[in-house]
Each structure stands twice: as C-alpha cells, then as structure tokens.
Design a protein around this motif. Structure first.
Motif, PDB file in Angstrom:
ATOM      1  N   LYS A  58       0.825  -1.224   0.000  1.00 54.80           N
ATOM      2  CA  LYS A  58       0.000   0.000   0.000  1.00 54.80           C
ATOM      3  C   LYS A  58       0.849   1.259   0.000  1.00 54.80           C
ATOM      4  O   LYS A  58       0.330   2.361  -0.180  1.00 54.80           O
ATOM      5  CB  LYS A  58      -0.867   0.038   1.279  1.00 54.80           C
ATOM      6  CG  LYS A  58      -2.144  -0.738   1.233  1.00 54.80           C
ATOM      7  CD  LYS A  58      -2.920  -0.542   2.536  1.00 54.80           C
ATOM      8  CE  LYS A  58      -3.254   0.894   2.850  1.00 54.80           C
ATOM      9  NZ  LYS A  58      -4.615   1.308   2.529  1.00 54.80           N
ATOM     10  N   ARG A  60       2.119   2.288   2.766  1.00 57.88           N
ATOM     11  CA  ARG A  60       1.512   2.907   3.951  1.00 57.88           C
ATOM     12  C   ARG A  60       2.597   3.303   4.947  1.00 57.88           C
ATOM     13  O   ARG A  60       3.495   2.508   5.225  1.00 57.88           O
ATOM     14  CB  ARG A  60       0.566   1.889   4.599  1.00 57.88           C
ATOM     15  CG  ARG A  60      -0.227   2.393   5.814  1.00 57.88           C
ATOM     16  CD  ARG A  60      -1.184   1.306   6.255  1.00 57.88           C
ATOM     17  NE  ARG A  60      -1.968   1.585   7.432  1.00 57.88           N
ATOM     18  CZ  ARG A  60      -3.204   2.076   7.415  1.00 57.88           C
ATOM     19  NH1 ARG A  60      -3.785   2.359   6.271  1.00 57.88           N
ATOM     20  NH2 ARG A  60      -3.867   2.264   8.538  1.00 57.88           N
ATOM     21  N   SER A 145      -7.788  -0.229   4.764  1.00 64.15           N
ATOM     22  CA  SER A 145      -8.517  -0.234   3.500  1.00 64.15           C
ATOM     23  C   SER A 145      -7.588  -0.707   2.373  1.00 64.15           C
ATOM     24  O   SER A 145      -6.374  -0.514   2.441  1.00 64.15           O
ATOM     25  CB  SER A 145      -9.049   1.170   3.214  1.00 64.15           C
ATOM     26  OG  SER A 145      -8.019   2.123   3.381  1.00 64.15           O
ATOM     27  N   ASN A 147      -6.627   0.182  -0.571  1.00 64.64           N
ATOM     28  CA  ASN A 147      -6.244   1.159  -1.600  1.00 64.64           C
ATOM     29  C   ASN A 147      -4.761   1.480  -1.435  1.00 64.64           C
ATOM     30  O   ASN A 147      -4.169   1.162  -0.409  1.00 64.64           O
ATOM     31  CB  ASN A 147      -7.056   2.445  -1.407  1.00 64.64           C
ATOM     32  CG  ASN A 147      -6.975   2.947   0.023  1.00 64.64           C
ATOM     33  OD1 ASN A 147      -7.330   2.226   0.961  1.00 64.64           O
ATOM     34  ND2 ASN A 147      -6.480   4.148   0.208  1.00 64.64           N
ATOM     35  N   SER A 153     -10.662   5.338  -0.615  1.00 64.15           N
ATOM     36  CA  SER A 153     -10.835   3.928  -0.244  1.00 64.15           C
ATOM     37  C   SER A 153     -11.680   3.207  -1.284  1.00 64.15           C
ATOM     38  O   SER A 153     -12.549   3.811  -1.904  1.00 64.15           O
ATOM     39  CB  SER A 153     -11.499   3.826   1.130  1.00 64.15           C
ATOM     40  OG  SER A 153     -10.687   4.446   2.093  1.00 64.15           O
TER      41      SER A 153
END
Ligand code: AMP
Ligand code: MG
Length: 345
Positions: A58, A60, A145, A147, A153
């Motif tokens: 991701k 992230r 999520s 995405n 999302s």
C-alpha cells in the motif's frame, strides 16, 4: 505476482471459495475482501511478516496502525488487556457492524499491527464474506482499506484491482460495499471514551448507549501541531489526483459559489459533485452523489465518484458540502481531508 480474483456472492457466500482465500491468509498471503464499509486488505494478525507486506504494497506509513477484524467476540479478550464495560455494551449494540474500538493491547498483537503503539483496534465486520473469511482463516485478520495509501478507499473490487492487481495473492469480488465510508473509531482507553474517526456508526447513535466525547479532529477542521491521538488522522487522505474544492454553507450560497468557481475556471476540465436536488444548477460534467434528503446515498457513492473523476482526467473537482449531522459527519470528515481547499460560502 499472479493475483487470483474470486467472485463471491455477499448474501449467500460459497464457502468452498471462501476457503481458498482463507488458505492464502493461513499461508501468510494477502487477501483483499469486501466489508460493509469499504474493501479491506487483510493478513493474519498474528503473522508479523504477512502484516508487514500490507504496509509495503500500500506504501503505507509505518506509523499508521491497522484494525484487527474478528468474527467471534471471544477474540477481544485474547487481543485486549482491559475490556471496559462500555465495550461490552457497544459490541452488543453495534457488532457485527462499522464500529472499531481501541483497547490496551496484549503481547500477542505484533508491533507491526499497532505501528508500535500500546493500544490496538478491534472490529467485527457485518459482511458475510468477511466474517466467513475470518472464521475459516482461524485467526483475526489485520486490515486497513485496500487502496494505495492516500487514495480514496475502494468500494468495489475494480477499485482494488486498479490499485493492487499483481501486488497481492487474492482479491475477493463481493460487489459494492453498502456503507461506503470506513468504520467509526472510538478510543476506550480514556474516560469518557473518545470518538476519533466518524464512520458508519454515528456519534448520535453511540450517545444513546454511553457517555462519549467527540475528538476535535473528528470534524477534520483543525491542523495538528502535536502528536495526533489516532495516527491515521495526520495524513492527507482519500485524495483524488485533481485538486478538490469543497464548498460548505447554506445550499443557496453553495450553488452560487460553485457557479462562480466554474466561471473563474473556464478552460479547465471541471467535475462537479452535486445532488439530485441541485444537479440542474450547474453546467456540464455533473455527477450526482446522492440525495440531500438521505445522507446514506451520499456516503455510498463518495469514494467511487472521486475515483471516476480521476479516471476521466478532470483538472478540478468542486463538491457541495453537507450537514455534519448523523452520517454527515463521516462524509464531511472524508471530504475535508480529500480537499485542497475548503470554502465557507
Ligand atoms: P484504515 O482502515 O485504512 O482507515 O486504517 C485503520 C485506521 O484505524 C487507522 O488509520 C487509525 O485511524 C485507526 N487505528 C488503528 N489502530 C489504532 C490505534 N491503536 N489507535 C488509534 N487509532 C487506530
Ligand atoms: Mg485507509
């Protein structure tokens, strides 16, 4: 990497198909799956290496923690150290459903799941595919999520395919999610409990059951210069590629202001987010997000419309604002975080 796409009916899920995905989770792989809020990207909570891959695919930030998804309330006690009375009341009232509760964590929860925090988030989703996936994986599933970090999302499997195809082992296509915005996050490690992120279960609904305060950031109106309570709050979120201007205020003023903005930006490819009630006040390229009479219709289409405008390659998105009552608070939180500019008309 090959990504297996498995189509499963969310009303009558085929358990044989769920077991294929559950085996991937058991073996330390990643599976994107539908919940009633948005699609999640899941791994076995108890497998640090598997969870680490979620952050990697991701992109992230490592300090943004994940939510443990459970299918059996007993898991609260295995993951959380102190479970206050309020948690039992709320689990009874809202689980399975879009409510995430934060507790002091037990050692069993790996640091990668909590981004190093001493607390951890737990929720029981309502979607039957999600519940059965957790059940047959025989472990809690850590998931944010599904995405790419910072993007809207995903509310359909196509959105997940767009962001994560060939990066994860499996995507379950269970159709559209039915709420469209993420779960409500509440912190039960403080007194009174604090609502950190508004979502599918509203502040008003929670107040019927417990004494709860709204964290100022839930309205997404303030800038943080100190450490935010919910780490996810400090990042620009849900952002489409095009700049988004959000216009708030009385509806007549909103309409006038959006007309002005369109006039000022002649020559740009503009996309307007309007409603059933207001669609005819603007020129071309209007998308109807829902009805002002039913905010649920707005929530369910919000992320899809941001993605649709991105795919269309608009230069500028202009959106009407909504009341922050009920589910409106979650909608406005997401719109304000996605916006480059917020205007009070
Ligand atoms: P996502 O589902 O993608 O929105 O990611 C999960 C979100 O849950 C994070 O961004 C945080 O807002 C929230 N969360 C998870 N764990 C914690 C925690 N220990 N404390 C506060 N918020 C948390
Ligand atoms: Mg997210």
């Amino acid at each position: 990497m090959e990504t297996r796409i498995i189509k499963i009916d969310q009303i009558n899920p085929d358990i044989k198909k769920i077991k294929i995905a559950a085996n991937i989770i058991k073996r330390g792989g990643l599976v994107a799956f539908p919940t009633e809020t948005v699609y999640g990207l899941g791994a076995n909570t108890l497998n640090s290496e598997a969870v680490f891959k979620i952050f990697k695919v991701k992109n992230r930030p490592a300090d943004n923690p994940l939510i443990n998804h459970i299918a059996d309330k007993e898991w609260i006690y295995k993951l959380a150290e102190k479970v206050p009375e309020e948690a039992i009341i709320l689990a009874e009232a809202f689980w399975p459903g879009p409510l995430t509760m934060i507790f002091k964590k037990r050692k069993i929860v790996p640091d990668v799941v909590t981004a190093g925090l001493k607390t951890t988030a737990i929720r029981m989703p309502k979607n039957k595919i999600a519940l059965n996936l957790i059940k047959y994986s025989q472990c809690p599933i850590a998931a944010p999520s599904a995405n790419l970090s910072g993007k809207p999302s995903p509310t359909t499997a196509d959105h997940v395919i767009h962001d994560l195809y060939k990066k994860i082992e499996c995507i379950i296509d269970g159709g559209k999610t039915n709420i469209g915005v993420e779960s409500t996050v509440i912190d039960l490690t403080v007194h009174p409990p604090l609502l950190l992120r508004p979502g599918g279960v509203t502040y008003e609904m929670l107040r019927d059951f417990i004494d709860i305060k709204l964290h100022p950031s839930a309205e997404a109106m303030i800038k943080f210069d100190k450490k935010p309570e919910s780490p996810g709050m400090k990042y620009r979120h849900y952002a489409p590629k095009a700049d988004l201007i959000l216009v708030e205020g009385e509806i007549d003023n909103i309409i006038k202001k959006i007309q002005e903005i369109c006039e000022e930006n002649r020559g740009k490819k503009i996309g307007i987010i309007a409603t059933e009630e207001t669609k005819e006040f603007y020129g071309n390229n209007v998308r109807i997000i829902g009805s002002r009479k039913d905010i649920r219709t707005v929530a369910v289409n919000l992320f899809r419309i941001l993605r649709d405008f991105d795919n269309e390659g608009v230069d500028l998105i202009v959106s009407e604002g909504f009341s922050t009552r009920g589910l409106g608070l979650a909608v406005m939180n997401r719109l304000r975080k996605a916006a480059k500019t917020v205007i009070r008309a």
